[in-house]
Design an enzyme around this catalytic site. Structure first.
Site, PDB file in Angstrom:
ATOM      1  CD  GLU A   1      -5.660  -0.665  -0.556  1.00  0.00           C
ATOM      2  OE1 GLU A   1      -5.649  -1.664   0.183  1.00  0.00           O
ATOM      3  OE2 GLU A   1      -6.208   0.408  -0.250  1.00  0.00           O
TER       4      GLU A   1
ATOM      5  CG  ASP B   1      -1.939   1.047   1.276  1.00  0.00           C
ATOM      6  OD1 ASP B   1      -2.030   1.809   0.295  1.00  0.00           O
ATOM      7  OD2 ASP B   1      -2.670   1.137   2.280  1.00  0.00           O
TER       8      ASP B   1
HETATM    9 MG   LIG Z   1      -2.491   4.001   0.570  1.00  0.00          MG
END
Ligand SMILES: [Mg+2]
Length: 347
Positions: A102, A10
């Site tokens: 992500e 992420d």
């Molecule tokens: Mg993020």
């Protein structure tokens, strides 16, 4: 073999990180990337002042008067999202994107050291090649991998090992399970469920009546350790979307036609680079009145990635629409097929 280890990768404060790539001077300053009158993403220094996504600009400036405001760099964000996805694919055979920035990755290993080495390589290359901070979490299920990336943020690498996994399935509070909304949380509290272990004392039917069959099953599975651990790979892209705003904070305003030309150019460029061609295009128009966005779509045509072809079709679509004043516009090139399977040209 033990249970496979999953990665949740992420990018940190993605919109702000992209906007700051060429603004070293603002690195330590509180920065908010704004869309229209709302904060789309706050940098970590801005978050320390209580600024967060979804906050109105006025409120954000009250929290942090020295806040630096930047426009969303739409084109760069789309390019960076494509590059991130490529990087993910270079590190695992199975990649399931959650959003532009992500994804869950299944690199096919049950060995912690191997998984950590893959995660470290991902982070190193995101930093050196894309100049973006990326946090990677490692765990045995999607939930555990995601909890690990949350724990590792920002710019970190965090592992939830088998011991911690067991602990969490006892001590975790339901608010940390993604997908559990405020209403379900309140109902669980009424049932006396403060942690996952408290689920053991709740009769099966009662839990089902309280939060619905699907959520009840999911909570039980998390408690037992049989929750979702399958990365469902997306093998091929089905669309490219480019968005933009007519008015800017720091850049000059653009007419809808200028914006359309830019966005069509961007989706065609990205499709061409990926070896894909589109078969229809849709426009999402966001009226200034605050009314719901309108979607216009061409009928299906022979697949192409030619910019000139799509510029003509998209312009025709926009000019035929009874045009309200717009704040934003999105272009999606759809029904993608491999370009080498395309027979002839469109015109
Ligand atoms: Mg993020």
């Amino acid at each position: 073999m033990g249970r496979r280890l999953l990665l949740h990768a992420d990018a940190d404060a993605f919109f702000a990180s992209v906007a700051l790539r060429d603004r070293q001077d603002l690195r330590e300053r509180p920065v908010a990337v704004v869309a229209h009158v709302v904060v789309a993403c706050a940098s970590y220094p801005a978050r320390a002042h209580g600024v967060h996504a979804g906050m109105g600009i006025d409120e954000a400036l009250r929290h942090c008067p020295e806040l630096v405001l930047l426009d969303v760099p739409h084109g760069e964000i789309e390019e960076a999202g494509d590059a991130l996805l490529e990087l993910f694919h270079a590190h695992a055979p199975a990649v399931e994107p959650g959003s532009i920035e992500e994804a869950f990755l299944d690199p096919g290993t049950d060995d912690v050291e191997t998984a950590v080495a893959i995660a470290a390589s991902l982070r190193r290359r995101a930093a050196s090649e894309l100049r973006l901070p990326l946090t990677v979490g490692i765990g045995r299920t999607k939930l555990m991998a995601k909890l690990a990336s949350r724990a590792g943020k920002p710019d970190g690498l965090h592992v939830i090992d088998a011991v911690r996994d067991r602990e969490l399935r006892t001590s975790l509070t339901p608010d940390r399970v993604w997908g559990v909304g405020p209403r379900t949380l309140a109902r669980l509290a009424d049932l006396g469920v403060a942690t996952l272990a408290d689920l053991d004392a709740v009769p099966r039917e009662e839990l089902q009546q309280t939060c619905g069959a699907a959520m009840a099953r999911r909570l039980r599975q998390i408690r037992e350790g049989t929750d979702d651990a399958v990365v469902r790979p997306v093998t091929r892209r089905t669309s490219f979307t480019a968005t933009g705003a007519t008015s800017g904070y720091a850049r000059p305003d653009r007419t809808p036609l200028e914006l359309l030309e830019t966005c069509v150019g961007r989706v065609c460029h990205r499709a061409e680079r990926s070896g894909l061609a589109g078969s229809s295009i849709s426009l999402t128009l966001t009226p200034a009145s605050g009314e719901r966005a309108r979607v216009l779509r061409t009928s299906r045509v022979e697949a192409t990635a030619q910019n000139e072809d799509w510029q003509l079709l998209a312009r025709g679509l926009l000019e035929r629409a009874p045009l309200p004043r717009l704040t934003g516009l999105g272009v999606t090139l759809e029904r993608l097929v491999p370009a080498d399977q395309v027979q002839g040209a469109l015109f």
